[in-house]
Design a protein around this motif. Structure first.
Motif, mmCIF file in Angstrom:
data_model
loop_
_atom_site.group_PDB
_atom_site.id
_atom_site.type_symbol
_atom_site.label_atom_id
_atom_site.label_comp_id
_atom_site.label_asym_id
_atom_site.label_seq_id
_atom_site.Cartn_x
_atom_site.Cartn_y
_atom_site.Cartn_z
ATOM 1 N N HIS A 129 0.795 -1.222 0.000
ATOM 2 C CA HIS A 129 0.000 0.000 0.000
ATOM 3 C C HIS A 129 0.836 1.284 0.000
ATOM 4 O O HIS A 129 0.358 2.323 -0.479
ATOM 5 C CB HIS A 129 -0.940 0.005 1.206
ATOM 6 C CG HIS A 129 -2.000 -1.054 1.143
ATOM 7 N ND1 HIS A 129 -3.146 -0.908 0.402
ATOM 8 C CD2 HIS A 129 -2.069 -2.289 1.717
ATOM 9 C CE1 HIS A 129 -3.899 -1.994 0.524
ATOM 10 N NE2 HIS A 129 -3.268 -2.853 1.315
ATOM 11 N N LEU A 130 2.049 1.235 0.552
ATOM 12 C CA LEU A 130 2.875 2.445 0.647
ATOM 13 C C LEU A 130 4.140 2.367 -0.202
ATOM 14 O O LEU A 130 4.879 3.350 -0.293
ATOM 15 C CB LEU A 130 3.271 2.710 2.109
ATOM 16 C CG LEU A 130 2.133 2.857 3.117
ATOM 17 C CD1 LEU A 130 2.689 3.139 4.506
ATOM 18 C CD2 LEU A 130 1.148 3.946 2.697
ATOM 19 N N GLY A 131 4.378 1.220 -0.812
ATOM 20 C CA GLY A 131 5.604 1.047 -1.578
ATOM 21 C C GLY A 131 5.686 1.960 -2.789
ATOM 22 O O GLY A 131 4.702 2.161 -3.494
ATOM 23 N N ASP A 132 6.878 2.508 -3.005
ATOM 24 C CA ASP A 132 7.115 3.391 -4.150
ATOM 25 C C ASP A 132 8.591 3.306 -4.509
ATOM 26 O O ASP A 132 9.458 3.711 -3.722
ATOM 27 C CB ASP A 132 6.728 4.827 -3.816
ATOM 28 C CG ASP A 132 6.962 5.773 -4.984
ATOM 29 O OD1 ASP A 132 6.364 5.563 -6.044
ATOM 30 O OD2 ASP A 132 7.760 6.719 -4.824
ATOM 31 N N VAL A 157 -1.768 3.433 6.302
ATOM 32 C CA VAL A 157 -2.344 3.069 5.009
ATOM 33 C C VAL A 157 -3.685 3.764 4.802
ATOM 34 O O VAL A 157 -3.986 4.272 3.709
ATOM 35 C CB VAL A 157 -2.494 1.541 4.908
ATOM 36 C CG1 VAL A 157 -3.333 1.155 3.692
ATOM 37 C CG2 VAL A 157 -1.116 0.882 4.836
ATOM 38 N N THR A 158 -4.514 3.821 5.849
ATOM 39 C CA THR A 158 -5.822 4.465 5.737
ATOM 40 C C THR A 158 -5.664 5.957 5.468
ATOM 41 O O THR A 158 -6.376 6.524 4.631
ATOM 42 C CB THR A 158 -6.642 4.239 7.014
ATOM 43 O OG1 THR A 158 -6.744 2.835 7.261
ATOM 44 C CG2 THR A 158 -8.033 4.825 6.876
ATOM 45 N N ARG A 159 -4.728 6.585 6.138
ATOM 46 C CA ARG A 159 -4.495 8.008 5.895
ATOM 47 C C ARG A 159 -4.021 8.245 4.465
ATOM 48 O O ARG A 159 -4.443 9.204 3.809
ATOM 49 C CB ARG A 159 -3.464 8.535 6.896
ATOM 50 C CG ARG A 159 -4.016 8.707 8.305
ATOM 51 C CD ARG A 159 -2.919 8.953 9.312
ATOM 52 N NE ARG A 159 -3.483 9.153 10.643
ATOM 53 C CZ ARG A 159 -2.870 8.844 11.774
ATOM 54 N NH1 ARG A 159 -1.663 8.307 11.730
ATOM 55 N NH2 ARG A 159 -3.442 9.045 12.941
ATOM 56 N N ALA A 160 -3.133 7.363 3.986
ATOM 57 C CA ALA A 160 -2.649 7.511 2.611
ATOM 58 C C ALA A 160 -3.785 7.332 1.616
ATOM 59 O O ALA A 160 -3.891 8.067 0.626
ATOM 60 C CB ALA A 160 -1.541 6.495 2.344
ATOM 61 N N THR A 161 -4.646 6.357 1.863
ATOM 62 C CA THR A 161 -5.776 6.115 0.975
ATOM 63 C C THR A 161 -6.732 7.298 0.970
ATOM 64 O O THR A 161 -7.193 7.750 -0.078
ATOM 65 C CB THR A 161 -6.522 4.848 1.409
ATOM 66 O OG1 THR A 161 -5.615 3.739 1.399
ATOM 67 C CG2 THR A 161 -7.686 4.558 0.477
#
Length: 399
Positions: free
Chosen positions: A87-90, A378-382
């Motif tokens: 979910h956060l990988g870049d 993850v929820t904040r990023a989404t």
């Protein structure tokens, strides 16, 4: 209400993600209750308060979950790492960061506890030390692995270890060795690759074994080091880092320019963090072919009592030779993300609020607290990608 339902469903999905690590239905159900308690707005998050939040009359069930229940704690840790990276990988901005944090304790029975220095209190305290691996990218940041540091006073007393349920095969390991073990797990899982970056403080940057492990796997790094670190220049001369910084920053008599470049590395508590930077080429012996080796220097200029004070920080860097200065600066600045992870995990997910003594229980609680904090990240990023400032996902669980 749509957001609330979505947040609850997302947490349910996290519980389902790790459900295969549990042998029986009872601990599988209890772990969901435990995670919801960690995310609730409780003043303290320990066995008693989590049990009360779940409507239980005693903390026995919660303590059993951590101490003896049949579930694969290390497997959940692996699921956590995969969840964060999915979910956060870049690939363009991701950095793996290692650091430790302290857990202040009373008594002498908790696994690994002794009087030792911890940055948590800024002094020598009776505490446990955990070494952690975090992942940070432009999409978010979260803790993804952990190891409890066992001092020599423990590993040389096997009876004391057994009383705290420390496995007989666990021997003394330095913090860089623990950091390497976590990176090795990420590497074996395919998460840590030659396109990744690793950053850590000087305890790791000055450890040859830690640097060599990364170099052998062609993983680039930016690692803090001390001003007296003796470094080898391409001409074979060895000088302390602070001397190399003076040479690099000297003013060119022909152009009048010095070797410093001003760059920002992101917002801080008092606004944008802006520093002067310079990089000095070092000997590349032992590094992969086509790689560069540099001493990166950060200069912070502050007025103090009518005069200008300049403070320097130093980083040993290795990466493909075409790596620009701005990329080294970016990775150096990313290291502070792990401090934010510690703060979030402690304040919002009860990372440091446990009341357990045994080796297994420490790893179980810490893993679940990290998973709860990762869910928030993850929820904040989404939510950020969908619509800014739509609310705090923690509110979904607080009731």
């Amino acid at each position: 209400m749509v957001d609330l339902a979505g947040w609850v469903a997302s947490l349910d999905a996290v519980v389902e993600l790790i459900s295969g690590r549990f042998r029986r239905a009872e601990p599988r159900q209890r772990v969901g209750t435990y995670l919801r308690g960690l995310l609730a707005g409780l003043e303290r998050k320990n066995g008693w308060t989590l049990a009360e939040h779940a409507g239980a009359v005693s903390p026995d069930g919660m303590q059993r979950l951590l101490r003896t229940a049949g579930w694969d704690v290390e497997g959940v840790r692996d699921d956590l790492r995969g969840y964060v990276l999915e979910h956060l990988g870049d690939a363009a901005s991701g950095v793996f960061i290692i650091d430790e944090t302290g857990f202040i304790k009373k008594g002498v029975r908790s696994a690994g506890v002794q009087r030792q220095y911890t940055g948590t209190s800024g002094k020598i305290d009776n505490c446990q030390l955990g070494v952690f691996l975090a992942y940070a990218s432009d999409r978010g940041r979260a803790l993804i692995d952990r190891e409890l540091y066992l001092p020599v006073s423990w590993t040389e007393d096997r009876e004391r270890c057994r009383r705290a349920d420390v496995p007989d095969e666990v021997e003394f390991a330095t913090k860089p060795q623990l950091g390497t073990a976590m990176l090795a797990r990420a590497h074996a899982a395919g998460a840590l690759t030659p396109t990744s970056w690793v950053s850590a403080d000087e305890a790791y940057g000055q450890n040859p074994g830690f640097r060599d492990w990364l170099s052998e796997r062609e993983i680039p790094f930016v690692l803090a080091t001390r001003n007296d670190d003796m470094l080898t220049s391409p001409d074979g001369n060895r000088r302390p880092a602070k001397v190399l910084a003076t040479i690099a920053g000297a003013r060119d008599p022909d152009t009048g320019n010095d070797g410093w470049e001003r760059r920002a590395i992101g917002p801080g508590a008092h606004g944008m963090r802006v520093y002067d930077w310079t990089a000095v080429a070092l000997d590349t012996d032992g590094l992969p072919a086509g790689w560069g080796h540099w001493l990166l220097v950060r200069r912070q200029t502050e007025p103090a009592e009518g005069k200008t004070v300049r403070e320097l920080a130093f980083y040993r860097c290795a990466a493909p030779a075409t790596t620009p200065l701005r990329e080294l600066v970016r990775v150096a600045g990313a290291r502070w993300a792990i401090e934010e992870c510690f703060q979030t995990s402690k304040n919002e997910a009860g990372l440091d609020q446990y009341q357990v003594r045994s080796w297994r229980a420490w790893h179980a609680h810490i893993t679940l607290a990290m998973l709860a904090a990762a869910y928030l990240a993850v929820t904040r990023a989404t939510e950020h990608t969908r619509e800014p400032e739509k609310g705090d996902p923690q509110l979904a669980i607080a009731g």
